[in-house]
Design a protein around this motif. Structure first.
Motif, PDB file in Angstrom:
ATOM      1  N   VAL A   4       0.746  -1.053   0.050  1.00  0.00           N
ATOM      2  CA  VAL A   4      -0.061   0.152  -0.004  1.00  0.00           C
ATOM      3  C   VAL A   4       0.805   1.247  -0.187  1.00  0.00           C
ATOM      4  CG1 VAL A   4      -1.778   1.453   1.446  1.00  0.00           C
ATOM      5  CG2 VAL A   4      -2.044  -0.981   1.046  1.00  0.00           C
ATOM      6  N   GLN A   7       2.591   1.560  -3.393  1.00  0.00           N
ATOM      7  CA  GLN A   7       1.430   2.425  -4.340  1.00  0.00           C
ATOM      8  C   GLN A   7       1.126   3.758  -4.274  1.00  0.00           C
ATOM      9  OE1 GLN A   7      -1.699  -0.278  -4.096  1.00  0.00           O
ATOM     10  NE2 GLN A   7      -0.957  -1.921  -5.637  1.00  0.00           N
TER      11      GLN A   7
ATOM     12  N   TYR B  52       0.128  20.807  -8.419  1.00  0.00           N
ATOM     13  CA  TYR B  52       0.176  19.377  -7.969  1.00  0.00           C
ATOM     14  C   TYR B  52      -1.067  18.967  -7.372  1.00  0.00           C
ATOM     15  CZ  TYR B  52       2.346  15.420  -5.492  1.00  0.00           C
ATOM     16  OH  TYR B  52       2.553  14.243  -5.235  1.00  0.00           O
ATOM     17  N   TRP B  55      -3.874  17.367  -9.659  1.00  0.00           N
ATOM     18  CA  TRP B  55      -3.620  16.019 -10.351  1.00  0.00           C
ATOM     19  C   TRP B  55      -3.562  14.913  -9.322  1.00  0.00           C
ATOM     20  CZ3 TRP B  55      -4.371  15.558 -15.131  1.00  0.00           C
ATOM     21  CH2 TRP B  55      -4.338  16.900 -15.966  1.00  0.00           C
ATOM     22  N   LEU B  56      -3.025  15.299  -8.126  1.00  0.00           N
ATOM     23  CA  LEU B  56      -2.873  14.238  -7.041  1.00  0.00           C
ATOM     24  C   LEU B  56      -4.419  13.925  -6.810  1.00  0.00           C
ATOM     25  CD1 LEU B  56      -0.770  12.631  -5.276  1.00  0.00           C
ATOM     26  CD2 LEU B  56      -1.312  14.239  -3.526  1.00  0.00           C
ATOM     27  N   ILE B  59      -5.612  11.696 -10.074  1.00  0.00           N
ATOM     28  CA  ILE B  59      -4.990  10.325 -10.036  1.00  0.00           C
ATOM     29  C   ILE B  59      -5.453   9.475  -9.033  1.00  0.00           C
ATOM     30  CG2 ILE B  59      -2.639   9.170  -9.491  1.00  0.00           C
ATOM     31  CD1 ILE B  59      -1.607  11.407 -11.710  1.00  0.00           C
ATOM     32  N   ALA B  63      -7.402   5.905  -9.236  1.00  0.00           N
ATOM     33  CA  ALA B  63      -6.765   4.653  -8.548  1.00  0.00           C
ATOM     34  C   ALA B  63      -7.827   4.267  -7.720  1.00  0.00           C
ATOM     35  CB  ALA B  63      -5.397   5.135  -7.771  1.00  0.00           C
ATOM     36  N   ARG B  68      -7.015  -2.722  -8.344  1.00  0.00           N
ATOM     37  CA  ARG B  68      -5.640  -3.083  -7.645  1.00  0.00           C
ATOM     38  C   ARG B  68      -5.140  -2.059  -6.492  1.00  0.00           C
ATOM     39  NH1 ARG B  68      -3.102  -7.646  -9.799  1.00  0.00           N
ATOM     40  NH2 ARG B  68      -1.339  -6.802  -9.291  1.00  0.00           N
ATOM     41  N   THR B  69      -5.294  -0.646  -6.940  1.00  0.00           N
ATOM     42  CA  THR B  69      -4.822   0.187  -6.216  1.00  0.00           C
ATOM     43  C   THR B  69      -5.859   1.111  -5.243  1.00  0.00           C
ATOM     44  OG1 THR B  69      -5.194   1.792  -8.105  1.00  0.00           O
ATOM     45  CG2 THR B  69      -2.879   1.057  -7.869  1.00  0.00           C
ATOM     46  N   GLU B  71      -6.707   0.511  -2.183  1.00  0.00           N
ATOM     47  CA  GLU B  71      -6.608   0.758  -0.572  1.00  0.00           C
ATOM     48  C   GLU B  71      -5.541   1.926  -0.525  1.00  0.00           C
ATOM     49  OE1 GLU B  71      -5.477  -3.522   0.294  1.00  0.00           O
ATOM     50  OE2 GLU B  71      -5.786  -2.678   2.356  1.00  0.00           O
ATOM     51  N   ALA B  72      -4.578   1.900  -1.319  1.00  0.00           N
ATOM     52  CA  ALA B  72      -3.436   3.104  -1.447  1.00  0.00           C
ATOM     53  C   ALA B  72      -3.950   4.170  -1.659  1.00  0.00           C
ATOM     54  CB  ALA B  72      -2.585   2.646  -2.417  1.00  0.00           C
ATOM     55  N   VAL B  75      -6.132   5.583   1.158  1.00  0.00           N
ATOM     56  CA  VAL B  75      -5.287   6.137   2.268  1.00  0.00           C
ATOM     57  C   VAL B  75      -4.875   7.244   2.066  1.00  0.00           C
ATOM     58  CG1 VAL B  75      -3.178   5.710   3.670  1.00  0.00           C
ATOM     59  CG2 VAL B  75      -4.848   3.846   3.330  1.00  0.00           C
ATOM     60  N   MET B  76      -4.420   7.339   0.662  1.00  0.00           N
ATOM     61  CA  MET B  76      -3.474   8.967   0.390  1.00  0.00           C
ATOM     62  C   MET B  76      -5.078   9.898   0.373  1.00  0.00           C
ATOM     63  SD  MET B  76      -1.909   9.418  -3.073  1.00  0.00           S
ATOM     64  CE  MET B  76      -3.548   9.988  -4.217  1.00  0.00           C
TER      65      MET B  76
END
Lengths: 145, 139
Positions: A4, A7, B52, B55-56, B59, B63, B68-69, B71-72, B75-76
């Protein structure tokens, strides 16, 4: 957990690419250098001695402005910027000095408003008031609460 | 059923971030002005953030929808919402009269209080996505 985190790092790095592209080519890219600031600070005594008209700009909250302000001052804040800017432009005349004041000890509000005013209007003679606005002759002659 | 709830939450919340990021990415100069109104950073930093952060968000939103992404991304995006919420709280504490600018330069009508409530709702949804995801992994 490690997957995680990796990623997340990848996503954060990925976002750098379009950000850099936008920073170079976007027609509405923002300035990355130091901002536009006021032309300087003027004290009450200096302003008393000045010749020519002065447009006073109050950068405090609406309630504080209504409770009392420099006579003839225009209220200008971010939330009602267009409206306030129109009033400033109506009050402005060639050769006039624009003096922004607030009550903050660190002067953050007056510097912010003066900088934005200068950036957006490109007018010369935009100053911040050194010290308290209450020292000015026309102080407290504003609208009654 | 859990998977469907997780998928629907991901699509809805992902779309919110893609939209809000896209609107701000369209007008980074306007967004930099909105950031400056918070009076937390100088012009240079506001400009860099305005380039920045949208775009974060975009993305992160994409995601979140991609399997596949997820969870990441969840959290982000929670981290981003926490950062935005701290900025909102500072606006309320300092008594600044500004709009949140969360959905671009035209979003001057949303008060910091409303924006905080919206952030809480989004965090709730992201937590839901993580719970569903962990449940799937545990099976």
């Amino acid at each position: 957990m490690r997957r995680v985190l990796l990623q997340m790092l990848l996503l954060m790095v990925l976002a750098v690419i379009p950000a850099v592209v936008a920073g170079v080519w976007h027609p509405r890219r923002p300035a990355l250098g130091p901002g536009v600031v006021a032309d300087g600070e003027k004290g009450v005594e200096e302003l008393r001695a000045a010749r020519g008209p002065i447009v006073w700009i109050d950068a405090r909250g609406r309630g504080e402005f209504e409770a009392g302000h420099v006579e003839g001052a225009v209220w200008l804040c971010d939330a009602r910027w267009e409206e306030g800017l129109l009033a400033v432009m109506e009050a402005w005349e060639p050769g006039a000095m624009l003096v922004v004041y607030c009550d903050k000890a660190d002067g953050a509000d007056r510097r912010h408003v003066a900088g934005r005013l200068k950036r957006e209007t490109e007018l010369g003679g935009v100053y911040t008031l050194k010290g308290s606005w209450r020292g000015w002759d026309g102080a407290n002659r504003g609208k009654e609460p | 059923m859990r998977r469907i709830i997780g998928l629907v939450l991901s699509i809805v919340i992902g779309a919110v971030f893609i939209w809000s990021g896209g609107v701000k990415a369209w007008d980074p100069a306007g967004f930099a002005g909105d950031i400056l109104e918070y009076r937390l950073v100088g012009q240079g930093m506001a400009g860099a953030m305005a380039l920045y952060l949208p775009w974060l968000e975009v993305i992160g939103g994409v995601a979140l929808v991609a399997g596949r992404t997820r969870e990441a991304a969840a959290v982000m995006l929670m981290g981003m919402l926490a950062g935005f919420s701290v900025a909102m709280v500072s606006v309320i504490v300092r008594g600044l009269e500004i709009g949140c600018g969360c959905f671009g330069h035209g979003d001057g009508e949303t008060s910091p209080e409303m924006a905080l409530a919206r952030n809480a709702l989004l965090v709730g949804g992201l937590v839901g996505i993580l719970v569903v995801r962990r449940g799937d992994v545990g099976r």
